[in-house]
Design a protein around this motif. Sequence first.
Motif, PDB file in Angstrom:
ATOM      1  N   PHE A  41     -23.825   8.081 -33.633  1.00  0.00           N
ATOM      2  CA  PHE A  41     -23.900   9.441 -34.152  1.00  0.00           C
ATOM      3  C   PHE A  41     -22.918   9.630 -35.302  1.00  0.00           C
ATOM      4  O   PHE A  41     -21.803   9.122 -35.282  1.00  0.00           O
ATOM      5  N   GLN A  43     -20.852  12.477 -37.500  1.00  0.00           N
ATOM      6  CA  GLN A  43     -20.382  13.854 -37.409  1.00  0.00           C
ATOM      7  C   GLN A  43     -20.913  14.635 -38.606  1.00  0.00           C
ATOM      8  O   GLN A  43     -20.743  14.232 -39.742  1.00  0.00           O
ATOM      9  N   SER A  48     -18.884  18.337 -32.973  1.00  0.00           N
ATOM     10  CA  SER A  48     -19.813  18.976 -32.048  1.00  0.00           C
ATOM     11  C   SER A  48     -21.237  19.029 -32.608  1.00  0.00           C
ATOM     12  O   SER A  48     -22.167  19.372 -31.891  1.00  0.00           O
ATOM     13  N   CYS A  50     -23.839  16.501 -34.236  1.00  0.00           N
ATOM     14  CA  CYS A  50     -24.018  15.069 -34.485  1.00  0.00           C
ATOM     15  C   CYS A  50     -25.441  14.735 -34.913  1.00  0.00           C
ATOM     16  O   CYS A  50     -26.396  15.297 -34.384  1.00  0.00           O
ATOM     17  N   SER A  52     -28.096  11.513 -35.098  1.00  0.00           N
ATOM     18  CA  SER A  52     -28.243  10.163 -34.540  1.00  0.00           C
ATOM     19  C   SER A  52     -28.672   9.173 -35.618  1.00  0.00           C
ATOM     20  O   SER A  52     -29.433   9.507 -36.527  1.00  0.00           O
ATOM     21  N   TRP A  77     -20.062   7.173 -34.483  1.00  0.00           N
ATOM     22  CA  TRP A  77     -19.405   7.410 -33.207  1.00  0.00           C
ATOM     23  C   TRP A  77     -20.432   7.352 -32.083  1.00  0.00           C
ATOM     24  O   TRP A  77     -21.618   7.319 -32.328  1.00  0.00           O
ATOM     25  N   ARG A  78     -19.958   7.408 -30.849  1.00  0.00           N
ATOM     26  CA  ARG A  78     -20.854   7.626 -29.716  1.00  0.00           C
ATOM     27  C   ARG A  78     -20.417   8.907 -29.032  1.00  0.00           C
ATOM     28  O   ARG A  78     -19.278   9.357 -29.191  1.00  0.00           O
ATOM     29  N   LYS A  79     -21.313   9.494 -28.282  1.00  0.00           N
ATOM     30  CA  LYS A  79     -21.015  10.777 -27.645  1.00  0.00           C
ATOM     31  C   LYS A  79     -20.202  10.579 -26.372  1.00  0.00           C
ATOM     32  O   LYS A  79     -20.383   9.609 -25.641  1.00  0.00           O
ATOM     33  N   ASN A  80     -19.331  11.554 -26.100  1.00  0.00           N
ATOM     34  CA  ASN A  80     -18.554  11.540 -24.866  1.00  0.00           C
ATOM     35  C   ASN A  80     -19.231  12.430 -23.826  1.00  0.00           C
ATOM     36  O   ASN A  80     -20.335  12.924 -24.042  1.00  0.00           O
ATOM     37  N   ASN A  83     -20.563  15.813 -24.825  1.00  0.00           N
ATOM     38  CA  ASN A  83     -21.625  15.779 -25.829  1.00  0.00           C
ATOM     39  C   ASN A  83     -21.109  15.931 -27.266  1.00  0.00           C
ATOM     40  O   ASN A  83     -21.817  16.416 -28.142  1.00  0.00           O
ATOM     41  N   ALA A  84     -19.872  15.515 -27.491  1.00  0.00           N
ATOM     42  CA  ALA A  84     -19.307  15.514 -28.840  1.00  0.00           C
ATOM     43  C   ALA A  84     -19.219  14.071 -29.311  1.00  0.00           C
ATOM     44  O   ALA A  84     -18.936  13.163 -28.526  1.00  0.00           O
ATOM     45  N   CYS A  85     -19.479  13.831 -30.577  1.00  0.00           N
ATOM     46  CA  CYS A  85     -19.443  12.457 -31.091  1.00  0.00           C
ATOM     47  C   CYS A  85     -18.027  12.134 -31.575  1.00  0.00           C
ATOM     48  O   CYS A  85     -17.686  12.336 -32.726  1.00  0.00           O
TER      49      CYS A  85
END
Length: 93
Positions: A41, A43, A48, A50, A52, A77-80, A83-85
């Motif tokens: 993802f 930013q 918040s 993102c 893909s 990035w990947r999401k935590n 759901n934030a990247c």
Amino acid sequence: MKTIVKVILPVLAFTLASAAAVSTNGAKIKESKKTVLITGFIQNPNPSNCLSVSVDCTTVNTGQSCMSSEATPRQVWRKNAANACVDNLFKVI
């Protein structure tokens, strides 16, 4: 003559079996090093929100950040769990 055959035949069989085992192991190692495209993802413009992207990156820290393949590369990035990247992805080396 029979003595030579009794000695050479097992040695030859062992040599062929060893060569086959080594070549099979090399193929397995090469196959395991292949990478897989994953969804990362970008930013946009904050963590918040993102977008893909499909990237060839890993979660294993290689010391180099994963970047998108756009004209102007951006960090991927990947999401935590929230759901934030914000979780790091790394370049496959």
